[in-house]
Design a protein around this motif. Structure first.
Motif, PDB file in Angstrom:
ATOM      1  N   UNK A   1      60.437  18.569 -41.925  1.00 32.00           N
ATOM      2  CA  UNK A   1      59.819  19.560 -42.956  1.00 32.00           C
ATOM      3  C   UNK A   1      58.999  20.845 -42.321  1.00 32.00           C
ATOM      4  N   UNK A   2      58.622  20.546 -41.171  1.00 27.91           N
ATOM      5  CA  UNK A   2      57.778  21.750 -40.646  1.00 27.91           C
ATOM      6  C   UNK A   2      58.659  22.488 -39.647  1.00 27.91           C
ATOM      7  N   UNK A   3      60.198  22.339 -39.578  1.00 24.44           N
ATOM      8  CA  UNK A   3      60.860  22.910 -38.618  1.00 24.44           C
ATOM      9  C   UNK A   3      60.935  24.620 -38.788  1.00 24.44           C
ATOM     10  N   UNK A   4      60.793  25.159 -38.009  1.00 23.50           N
ATOM     11  CA  UNK A   4      61.217  26.740 -38.124  1.00 23.50           C
ATOM     12  C   UNK A   4      62.216  26.849 -37.015  1.00 23.50           C
ATOM     13  N   UNK A   5      63.053  27.819 -37.319  1.00 21.38           N
ATOM     14  CA  UNK A   5      64.349  27.921 -36.317  1.00 21.38           C
ATOM     15  C   UNK A   5      63.878  28.981 -35.401  1.00 21.38           C
ATOM     16  N   UNK A   6      64.065  28.809 -34.146  1.00 26.80           N
ATOM     17  CA  UNK A   6      63.600  29.904 -32.876  1.00 26.80           C
ATOM     18  C   UNK A   6      64.648  30.834 -33.308  1.00 26.80           C
ATOM     19  N   UNK A   7      64.381  32.056 -33.221  1.00 24.30           N
ATOM     20  CA  UNK A   7      65.415  33.325 -33.189  1.00 24.30           C
ATOM     21  C   UNK A   7      66.507  33.363 -32.022  1.00 24.30           C
ATOM     22  N   UNK A   8      66.223  32.744 -30.954  1.00 22.56           N
ATOM     23  CA  UNK A   8      67.081  32.717 -29.542  1.00 22.56           C
ATOM     24  C   UNK A   8      68.063  31.557 -30.047  1.00 22.56           C
ATOM     25  N   UNK A   9      67.513  30.323 -30.584  1.00 22.50           N
ATOM     26  CA  UNK A   9      68.283  29.183 -30.739  1.00 22.50           C
ATOM     27  C   UNK A   9      69.419  29.460 -32.074  1.00 22.50           C
ATOM     28  N   UNK A  10      68.874  30.283 -32.965  1.00 25.85           N
ATOM     29  CA  UNK A  10      69.640  30.573 -34.153  1.00 25.85           C
ATOM     30  C   UNK A  10      70.785  31.552 -33.876  1.00 25.85           C
ATOM     31  N   UNK A  11      70.399  32.552 -33.112  1.00 17.91           N
ATOM     32  CA  UNK A  11      71.425  33.404 -32.537  1.00 17.91           C
ATOM     33  C   UNK A  11      72.480  32.945 -31.654  1.00 17.91           C
ATOM     34  N   UNK A  12      72.005  31.846 -30.829  1.00 22.92           N
ATOM     35  CA  UNK A  12      73.157  31.227 -29.877  1.00 22.92           C
ATOM     36  C   UNK A  12      73.828  30.322 -30.742  1.00 22.92           C
ATOM     37  N   UNK A  13      73.309  29.653 -31.717  1.00 17.11           N
ATOM     38  CA  UNK A  13      74.295  28.883 -32.707  1.00 17.11           C
ATOM     39  C   UNK A  13      75.238  29.909 -33.480  1.00 17.11           C
ATOM     40  N   UNK A  14      74.938  30.690 -33.905  1.00 17.34           N
ATOM     41  CA  UNK A  14      75.894  31.855 -34.785  1.00 17.34           C
ATOM     42  C   UNK A  14      76.898  32.172 -33.884  1.00 17.34           C
TER      43      UNK A  14
END
Ligand SMILES: [Zn+2]
Length: 72
Positions: A22-35
């Motif tokens: 519920x409280x999770x916010x994606x880190x930008x770095x992790x989001x970019x790595x995943x994409x």
């Protein structure tokens, strides 16, 4: 049926415990790595097409023309 305590975030792939979701916010770095990981085949395909184009007659002309413009 066995239900895991952990589920991956759909956006960034982070493994999250149920209480964290519920409280999770994606880190930008992790989001970019995943994409980038999800796009790896598309990126590799682009590079293959890019180098293939440069190796074609039209691509070689474009490289020659670009070099000529830089020299002017
Ligand atoms: Zn996330």
């Amino acid at each position: 049926m066995f239900a895991s305590r952990y589920m991956p975030c759909r956006r960034c792939g982070a493994s999250l415990e149920r209480s964290e979701r519920a409280g999770h916010e994606c880190s930008l770095e992790r989001l970019l790595d995943y994409q980038m990981f999800q796009l790896r085949e598309e990126v590799a395909g682009f590079e293959h097409c890019f180098w293939g184009h440069l190796d074609s007659a039209y691509g070689r002309f474009e490289v020659w023309e670009a070099a000529r413009r830089v020299r002017e």
